[in-house]
Design an enzyme around this catalytic site. Structure first.
Site, short mmCIF file in Angstrom:
data_model
loop_
_atom_site.label_atom_id
_atom_site.label_comp_id
_atom_site.label_asym_id
_atom_site.label_seq_id
_atom_site.Cartn_x
_atom_site.Cartn_y
_atom_site.Cartn_z
N ASP A 78 23.12 6.63 28.51
CA ASP A 78 22.12 6.13 27.57
C ASP A 78 20.86 6.98 27.75
OD1 ASP A 78 21.26 3.51 25.91
OD2 ASP A 78 19.61 4.26 27.14
N ASP A 101 19.19 8.61 15.62
CA ASP A 101 19.33 7.53 14.62
C ASP A 101 17.95 7.03 14.23
OD1 ASP A 101 22.16 7.64 14.84
OD2 ASP A 101 22.07 6.44 16.67
N LYS A 105 15.62 0.49 8.66
CA LYS A 105 15.23 -0.86 8.23
C LYS A 105 14.16 -1.41 9.16
CE LYS A 105 19.52 -2.03 5.95
NZ LYS A 105 20.87 -2.50 6.14
N ASP A 137 15.29 14.22 9.63
CA ASP A 137 15.14 14.32 8.17
C ASP A 137 14.39 13.10 7.64
OD1 ASP A 137 17.42 12.53 8.75
OD2 ASP A 137 17.52 12.40 6.56
N THR A 170 21.81 21.58 14.32
CA THR A 170 22.72 20.53 14.79
C THR A 170 23.70 20.21 13.66
OG1 THR A 170 21.56 18.57 13.97
CG2 THR A 170 20.75 19.52 16.05
N PHE A 172 24.23 17.29 12.27
CA PHE A 172 23.57 16.43 11.27
C PHE A 172 22.58 17.24 10.44
CE2 PHE A 172 25.50 12.76 13.07
CZ PHE A 172 25.41 11.77 12.11
C1 LIG Z 1 22.56 10.82 14.22
S1 LIG Z 1 23.47 11.41 15.59
C2 LIG Z 1 22.77 13.02 15.89
C3 LIG Z 1 23.66 13.86 16.73
C4 LIG Z 1 23.15 15.30 16.96
N1 LIG Z 1 21.90 15.35 17.68
C5 LIG Z 1 23.00 16.00 15.63
O1 LIG Z 1 21.86 16.17 15.18
O2 LIG Z 1 24.04 16.35 15.05
C6 LIG Z 1 22.78 10.46 16.92
C7 LIG Z 1 23.62 10.58 18.19
O3 LIG Z 1 22.91 9.88 19.22
C8 LIG Z 1 23.86 9.12 19.96
N2 LIG Z 1 23.12 7.98 20.53
C9 LIG Z 1 22.65 6.90 19.89
N3 LIG Z 1 22.00 6.09 20.74
C10 LIG Z 1 22.06 6.69 21.97
C11 LIG Z 1 21.60 6.33 23.25
N4 LIG Z 1 20.91 5.21 23.45
N5 LIG Z 1 21.84 7.16 24.27
C12 LIG Z 1 22.55 8.31 24.09
N6 LIG Z 1 23.03 8.70 22.88
C13 LIG Z 1 22.80 7.89 21.83
C14 LIG Z 1 24.91 8.72 18.96
O4 LIG Z 1 26.14 8.41 19.59
C15 LIG Z 1 25.00 9.97 18.08
O5 LIG Z 1 25.96 10.89 18.55
#
Ligand SMILES: C[S@@+](CC[C@H](N)C(=O)[O-])C[C@H]1O[C@@H](n2cnc3c(N)ncnc32)[C@H](O)[C@@H]1O
Length: 194
Positions: A78, A101, A105, A137, A170, A172
Site C-alpha cells: 500500500d 486513482d 466523486k 489527467d 505510463t 494510463f
Molecule cells: C489509475 S492506475 C495508474 C497506474 C499507472 N501509474 C499508470 O499511470 O498507468 C492506479 C494504480 O494504483 C494502484 N493503487 C491504488 N491504490 C493503491 C494503494 N493504496 N497502494 C498502492 N497502489 C495502489 C492501482 O492498483 C492501480 O494499478
C-alpha cells in the site's frame, strides 16, 4: 522479484546487501510501462515499482525478466504504508505518482492518496533534494495538489527535476493522450531546511 509487503510491519530494505543508493519509487505502477522504461534507461539505478494488485505486478515481473532488468524490484504494498513505515528513512531519490486513482466523486474524496498527511509522511523516505513527481489527467486533482503543495514550504516546485523522463509515458497516460486529453506533470524538490 515481487516482495509481498501487504500485512507486514517490517522495514523492507531495497537491494539489501548490494547497492544502498537511494531508489526511484513508482507508487501505483499499474501495468508498469513507466517503471520498466525507467529501469531500462537507468540500469545503474535501483527502481522500485509498487502496487496493490498482484496480477498486474506478475505481468510487470514477466516483462522485466524478458527485458533482463536486474535493477527493478516490485513491491506488493500500500502506497501509504510504504512511505509511513515500510521503506527505510531517506531511501528514495525520486517518488513518481503518475495517474493515481482520482476518486472524482465528492463522497470518495477521502480515498485520494495525496493529502497533507501523505505529503508530510513522504518526507521520511525522500533524501534531502529528493523529488516528488506527479501527473494526472484529472484537472481538479491537479489543482488540489498545487494548493496542498503551495502550503508546504519544504516542497519547492522544480519541474526541471523530471526533464530526463519527460518522454516516458505510463499506460494510463498513453490511454488518455489517445483520447485527446492532456496529462500535465509537475515536480517538487524536498528541501528539509526550508
Ligand atoms: C489509475 S492506475 C495508474 C497506474 C499507472 N501509474 C499508470 O499511470 O498507468 C492506479 C494504480 O494504483 C494502484 N493503487 C491504488 N491504490 C493503491 C494503494 N493504496 N497502494 C498502492 N497502489 C495502489 C492501482 O492498483 C492501480 O494499478
Amino acid at each position: 522479484m515481487i516482495h509481498i509487503l501487504t500485512g507486514t510491519y517490517a522495514v523492507f530494505r531495497p537491494g539489501e546487501g548490494r547497492d544502498p543508493a537511494p531508489a526511484e519509487l513508482d507508487l501505483g505502477c499499474g501495468k508498469g510501462r513507466f517503471t520498466l522504461d525507467l529501469a531500462a534507461r537507468y540500469p545503474d539505478r535501483r527502481v522500485l515499482g509498487a502496487d496493490v494488485m498482484i496480477g498486474r505486478l506478475r505481468k510487470v515481473a514477466r516483462k522485466a525478466e524478458n527485458r533482463g532488468l536486474g535493477n527493478l524490484e516490485l513491491l506488493r504494498a500500500d502506497n501509504l504504508d510504504l512511505v509511513a513505515f515500510q521503506l527505510p528513512p531517506a531511501s528514495v531519490r525520486r517518488a513518481h505518482l503518475l495517474c493515481p486513482d482520482p476518486w472524482p466523486k465528492e463522497r470518495h474524496r477521502d480515498k485520494r492518496l495525496v493529502n497533507t498527511d501523505f505529503l508530510c509522511r513522504l518526507r521520511r523516505v525522500l533524501v534531502p533534494g529528493g523529488v516528488l513527481h506527479l501527473a494526472t489527467d484529472h484537472d481538479p486533482y491537479f489543482a488540489d495538489w498545487q494548493r496542498l503543495l503551495a502550503a508546504l514550504p519544504f516542497f519547492v516546485r522544480d519541474d526541471s527535476a523530471i526533464a530526463d523522463v519527460a518522454d516516458l509515458q505510463t499506460d494510463f497516460e498513453l490511454l488518455w493522450l489517445k483520447q485527446g486529453k492532456t496529462v500535465p506533470h509537475m515536480a517538487f524538490r524536498y528541501q528539509p531546511e526550508a
